[in-house]
Design a protein around this motif. Structure first.
Motif, mmCIF file in Angstrom:
data_model
loop_
_atom_site.group_PDB
_atom_site.id
_atom_site.type_symbol
_atom_site.label_atom_id
_atom_site.label_comp_id
_atom_site.label_asym_id
_atom_site.label_seq_id
_atom_site.Cartn_x
_atom_site.Cartn_y
_atom_site.Cartn_z
ATOM 1 N N GLY A 54 0.763 -1.233 0.000
ATOM 2 C CA GLY A 54 0.000 0.000 0.000
ATOM 3 C C GLY A 54 0.796 1.287 0.000
ATOM 4 N N PHE A 55 2.123 1.184 -0.121
ATOM 5 C CA PHE A 55 2.942 2.402 -0.089
ATOM 6 C C PHE A 55 2.570 3.339 -1.234
ATOM 7 N N LEU A 56 2.632 2.836 -2.457
ATOM 8 C CA LEU A 56 2.304 3.698 -3.596
ATOM 9 C C LEU A 56 0.838 4.097 -3.606
ATOM 10 N N ALA A 57 -0.037 3.230 -3.135
ATOM 11 C CA ALA A 57 -1.456 3.575 -3.060
ATOM 12 C C ALA A 57 -1.668 4.758 -2.121
ATOM 13 N N THR A 58 -0.949 4.772 -1.008
ATOM 14 C CA THR A 58 -1.058 5.871 -0.055
ATOM 15 C C THR A 58 -0.590 7.180 -0.687
ATOM 16 N N VAL A 59 0.556 7.136 -1.360
ATOM 17 C CA VAL A 59 1.106 8.334 -1.999
ATOM 18 C C VAL A 59 0.199 8.796 -3.142
ATOM 19 N N ALA A 60 -0.194 7.865 -4.012
ATOM 20 C CA ALA A 60 -1.024 8.225 -5.164
ATOM 21 C C ALA A 60 -2.381 8.766 -4.738
ATOM 22 N N THR A 61 -2.965 8.206 -3.696
ATOM 23 C CA THR A 61 -4.253 8.693 -3.203
ATOM 24 C C THR A 61 -4.127 10.115 -2.676
ATOM 25 N N ALA A 62 -3.078 10.382 -1.922
ATOM 26 C CA ALA A 62 -2.866 11.741 -1.389
ATOM 27 C C ALA A 62 -2.712 12.745 -2.523
ATOM 28 N N LEU A 63 -1.980 12.376 -3.558
ATOM 29 C CA LEU A 63 -1.787 13.287 -4.688
ATOM 30 C C LEU A 63 -3.063 13.421 -5.511
ATOM 31 N N ALA A 64 -3.804 12.350 -5.650
ATOM 32 C CA ALA A 64 -5.060 12.391 -6.412
ATOM 33 C C ALA A 64 -6.082 13.323 -5.757
ATOM 34 N N GLU A 65 -6.011 13.460 -4.446
ATOM 35 C CA GLU A 65 -6.941 14.337 -3.738
ATOM 36 C C GLU A 65 -6.832 15.790 -4.190
ATOM 37 N N THR A 66 -5.684 16.153 -4.781
ATOM 38 C CA THR A 66 -5.514 17.508 -5.311
ATOM 39 C C THR A 66 -5.329 17.487 -6.830
ATOM 40 N N ASP A 67 -5.853 16.425 -7.465
ATOM 41 C CA ASP A 67 -5.831 16.289 -8.929
ATOM 42 C C ASP A 67 -4.435 16.279 -9.527
ATOM 43 N N VAL A 68 -3.485 15.680 -8.825
ATOM 44 C CA VAL A 68 -2.124 15.549 -9.334
ATOM 45 C C VAL A 68 -1.982 14.158 -9.943
ATOM 46 N N SER A 69 -1.713 14.122 -11.232
ATOM 47 C CA SER A 69 -1.486 12.877 -11.944
ATOM 48 C C SER A 69 -0.051 12.423 -11.710
ATOM 49 N N VAL A 70 0.157 11.102 -11.686
ATOM 50 C CA VAL A 70 1.495 10.572 -11.433
ATOM 51 C C VAL A 70 1.887 9.567 -12.504
ATOM 52 N N PHE A 71 3.178 9.444 -12.702
ATOM 53 C CA PHE A 71 3.809 8.392 -13.496
ATOM 54 C C PHE A 71 4.817 7.773 -12.547
ATOM 55 N N VAL A 72 4.741 6.472 -12.309
ATOM 56 C CA VAL A 72 5.526 5.838 -11.256
ATOM 57 C C VAL A 72 6.497 4.821 -11.829
ATOM 58 N N LEU A 73 7.711 4.832 -11.302
ATOM 59 C CA LEU A 73 8.726 3.822 -11.601
ATOM 60 C C LEU A 73 9.299 3.323 -10.283
ATOM 61 N N SER A 74 9.482 2.029 -10.207
ATOM 62 C CA SER A 74 10.084 1.449 -9.016
ATOM 63 C C SER A 74 11.356 0.722 -9.395
ATOM 64 N N SER A 75 12.379 0.914 -8.587
ATOM 65 C CA SER A 75 13.584 0.107 -8.734
ATOM 66 C C SER A 75 13.528 -0.968 -7.652
ATOM 67 N N TYR A 76 14.604 -1.644 -7.408
ATOM 68 C CA TYR A 76 14.579 -2.765 -6.480
ATOM 69 C C TYR A 76 14.089 -2.347 -5.094
ATOM 70 N N THR A 77 14.606 -1.227 -4.570
ATOM 71 C CA THR A 77 14.221 -0.798 -3.220
ATOM 72 C C THR A 77 13.691 0.628 -3.149
ATOM 73 N N THR A 78 13.626 1.326 -4.269
ATOM 74 C CA THR A 78 13.267 2.747 -4.250
ATOM 75 C C THR A 78 12.152 3.029 -5.234
ATOM 76 N N ASP A 79 11.230 3.892 -4.829
ATOM 77 C CA ASP A 79 10.158 4.321 -5.726
ATOM 78 C C ASP A 79 10.402 5.752 -6.183
#
Length: 127
Positions: free
Chosen positions: A77-102
């Motif tokens: 739920g890490f990215l879901a938490t971040v994406a939801t917070a940003l979506a609340e202010t209509d901020v669109s995201v493009f996400v990439l994850s590496s082995y241990t870092t988002d």
């Protein structure tokens, strides 16, 4: 594991560089990231490198927000938490994850809305 605990006191670094996300038929040696699947190749490059890519589509103006922490695979739920917070202010995201870092990319003109949302989650947002 609670994703909000990982966000408390975490550092999120805003890139100095501005990026472009490009659809192309091949990778690029200067790409920050290359994603290939059965249907397309996407490269993320610094904006200044766009002219050197044979791209069929380009989406420019992205800033990279790097969550400077080691994220375990068990963390749900890490990215879901971040994406939801940003979506609340209509901020669109493009996400990439590496082995241990988002890395969460947001449009440069959305930074003023994104930063306070991340700070509300307990993040220290820095350049």
């Amino acid at each position: 594991m609670d994703p909000t605990e990982f966000l408390q006191g975490s550092t999120v670094r805003i890139s100095e560089e501005t990026y472009a996300v490009c659809r192309t038929d091949q990778g690029h040696p200067a790409a920050f990231a290359t994603i290939e699947d059965e249907t397309e190749t996407t490269v993320v490059v610094e904006h200044d490198d766009v002219s050197s890519i044979d791209a069929s589509a380009v989406e420019s103006g992205w800033k990279r927000l790097t969550f400077e922490m080691n994220l375990p695979f068990e963390l749900v739920g890490f990215l879901a938490t971040v994406a939801t917070a940003l979506a609340e202010t209509d901020v669109s995201v493009f996400v990439l994850s590496s082995y241990t870092t988002d890395h969460v990319f947001v449009k440069e003109n959305d930074l003023d809305a994104a930063v306070p949302q991340l700070e509300q989650l307990g993040c220290d947002v820095t350049n």
